[in-house]
Design an enzyme around this catalytic site. Sequence first.
Site, PDB file in Angstrom:
ATOM      1  N   SER A   1      14.887 -22.395 -78.692  1.00  0.00           N
ATOM      2  CA  SER A   1      15.068 -23.306 -80.593  1.00  0.00           C
ATOM      3  C   SER A   1      13.417 -23.110 -81.394  1.00  0.00           C
ATOM      4  O   SER A   1      12.984 -22.624 -80.710  1.00  0.00           O
ATOM      5  CB  SER A   1      15.027 -24.263 -79.730  1.00  0.00           C
TER       6      SER A   1
ATOM      7  N   HIS B   1      22.374 -26.002 -86.493  1.00  0.00           N
ATOM      8  CA  HIS B   1      23.376 -25.304 -86.717  1.00  0.00           C
ATOM      9  C   HIS B   1      24.319 -27.130 -86.399  1.00  0.00           C
ATOM     10  O   HIS B   1      23.808 -27.724 -85.147  1.00  0.00           O
ATOM     11  CB  HIS B   1      23.757 -24.353 -85.532  1.00  0.00           C
TER      12      HIS B   1
ATOM     13  N   GLY C   1      28.591 -31.149 -74.893  1.00  0.00           N
ATOM     14  CA  GLY C   1      27.658 -31.156 -75.684  1.00  0.00           C
ATOM     15  C   GLY C   1      28.843 -30.481 -77.293  1.00  0.00           C
ATOM     16  O   GLY C   1      29.951 -29.949 -76.914  1.00  0.00           O
TER      17      GLY C   1
ATOM     18  N   TYR D   1      10.079 -32.159 -77.889  1.00  0.00           N
ATOM     19  CA  TYR D   1      10.357 -31.249 -77.783  1.00  0.00           C
ATOM     20  C   TYR D   1      10.361 -30.019 -77.440  1.00  0.00           C
ATOM     21  O   TYR D   1      11.274 -28.881 -77.073  1.00  0.00           O
ATOM     22  CB  TYR D   1      11.989 -31.556 -78.988  1.00  0.00           C
TER      23      TYR D   1
ATOM     24  N   GLY E   1      25.610 -28.789 -70.122  1.00  0.00           N
ATOM     25  CA  GLY E   1      25.954 -29.465 -71.476  1.00  0.00           C
ATOM     26  C   GLY E   1      27.124 -29.108 -72.241  1.00  0.00           C
ATOM     27  O   GLY E   1      27.058 -28.887 -73.140  1.00  0.00           O
TER      28      GLY E   1
ATOM     29  N   ASP F   1      22.624 -32.686 -62.586  1.00  0.00           N
ATOM     30  CA  ASP F   1      21.489 -33.197 -63.742  1.00  0.00           C
ATOM     31  C   ASP F   1      20.272 -32.344 -63.519  1.00  0.00           C
ATOM     32  O   ASP F   1      20.470 -31.726 -62.070  1.00  0.00           O
ATOM     33  CB  ASP F   1      21.003 -34.409 -63.155  1.00  0.00           C
TER      34      ASP F   1
ATOM     35  N   GLU G   1      12.439 -24.193 -83.041  1.00  0.00           N
ATOM     36  CA  GLU G   1      11.273 -25.785 -82.909  1.00  0.00           C
ATOM     37  C   GLU G   1      10.154 -25.222 -81.746  1.00  0.00           C
ATOM     38  O   GLU G   1       8.727 -25.729 -81.507  1.00  0.00           O
ATOM     39  CB  GLU G   1      11.560 -26.916 -82.424  1.00  0.00           C
TER      40      GLU G   1
ATOM     41  N   LYS H   1      10.929 -26.898 -74.564  1.00  0.00           N
ATOM     42  CA  LYS H   1      11.783 -25.765 -75.335  1.00  0.00           C
ATOM     43  C   LYS H   1      10.766 -23.967 -74.977  1.00  0.00           C
ATOM     44  O   LYS H   1      11.027 -23.155 -74.606  1.00  0.00           O
ATOM     45  CB  LYS H   1      12.482 -25.570 -76.152  1.00  0.00           C
TER      46      LYS H   1
END
Length: 326
Positions: free
Chosen positions: A127, A180, A13, A151, A10, A56, A129, A155
Amino acid sequence: MSIERVLVTGANGQDGTFLVRRLLDEGHEVHGMCHSDDGAARFALQFPAATPHTCDLVDAQGIGRMVEQIVPTHIYNLAGNTSVARSWEFPAETADVLGVGPIRLLDAAWRLGEVTGSPARVVQASSAEIFGDAAVVPQDEVTPHAPVTPYGAAKSFAHEMAAVYRRRGMFASTAILYNHESPLRPKSFVARKISAEVARIAAGLSHELVLGNIDVQRDWGYAPDYVDAMLRIGRAAEPGDFVVATGTSHSVRDFVGAAFRHAGIEDWERFVRIDPAFYRPADPKRLVGDSSRLRLLGWEPSVDFEGLVAIMVEHDALLLDSANAE
């Protein structure tokens, strides 16, 4: 400090950009995994001292070859779409990329370690989440997982698998990241959407900010501080799970009010319209983290809530000024 050979997934990002920049500044060898050839080209242009790789998280063989080629000392897995809203549109893809993808990376690192005798240290970007509508506030590393979004569920699975590999003897840690932000966020994220539109309203270029539920509570921090936390986690004496959070919650309403005030607008309510179409099917009401364990590693946030909002609004105001100057 010894030279590290680091693989950052990533890498294009928000967090990947800050992490690669920090590692290069420290003199480490950096490899960035990008989702596409175009992404790898952008990465190479931005960071000529680093090495791009196109791969990927759904490609187990490609991940294995890449890890075997690099032989990293550290792996920071930041790959995958970070939009909770998007996970409702593509739940199966979310499960594969964010849930199973990290396992492919963990397994490649484990297998290489068996051959070389020097396994990589892996930090998985987890996360808040994973906690969903937690009954406990604030949440810490032992708070039960109760995700309410695809999501969060993906995670959570990756988080648990990091612990599985850790129990096998691997240095596999998780950074349980709360919200963040930075100016590198795209405008599809609510914080950047707010700062960008507030800057436009203050400049007389817009008259309305349209949002969904503005009463949800979030623990907001500054992205470079959270990257610093991940580095500390990757370099800690022992692996583990670490909450990365400020410990203070604010509502989206608070963020909106602070952004308008920073732009010199006090009567901001007249510019805000609530549209139920922007409500999520499920949304945790109050996520606040207890980062006591992380603070034992010497971590402290350097930017508070008001400072974060100011950074975001000032950046978008400067972008408008630059565009007008052209």
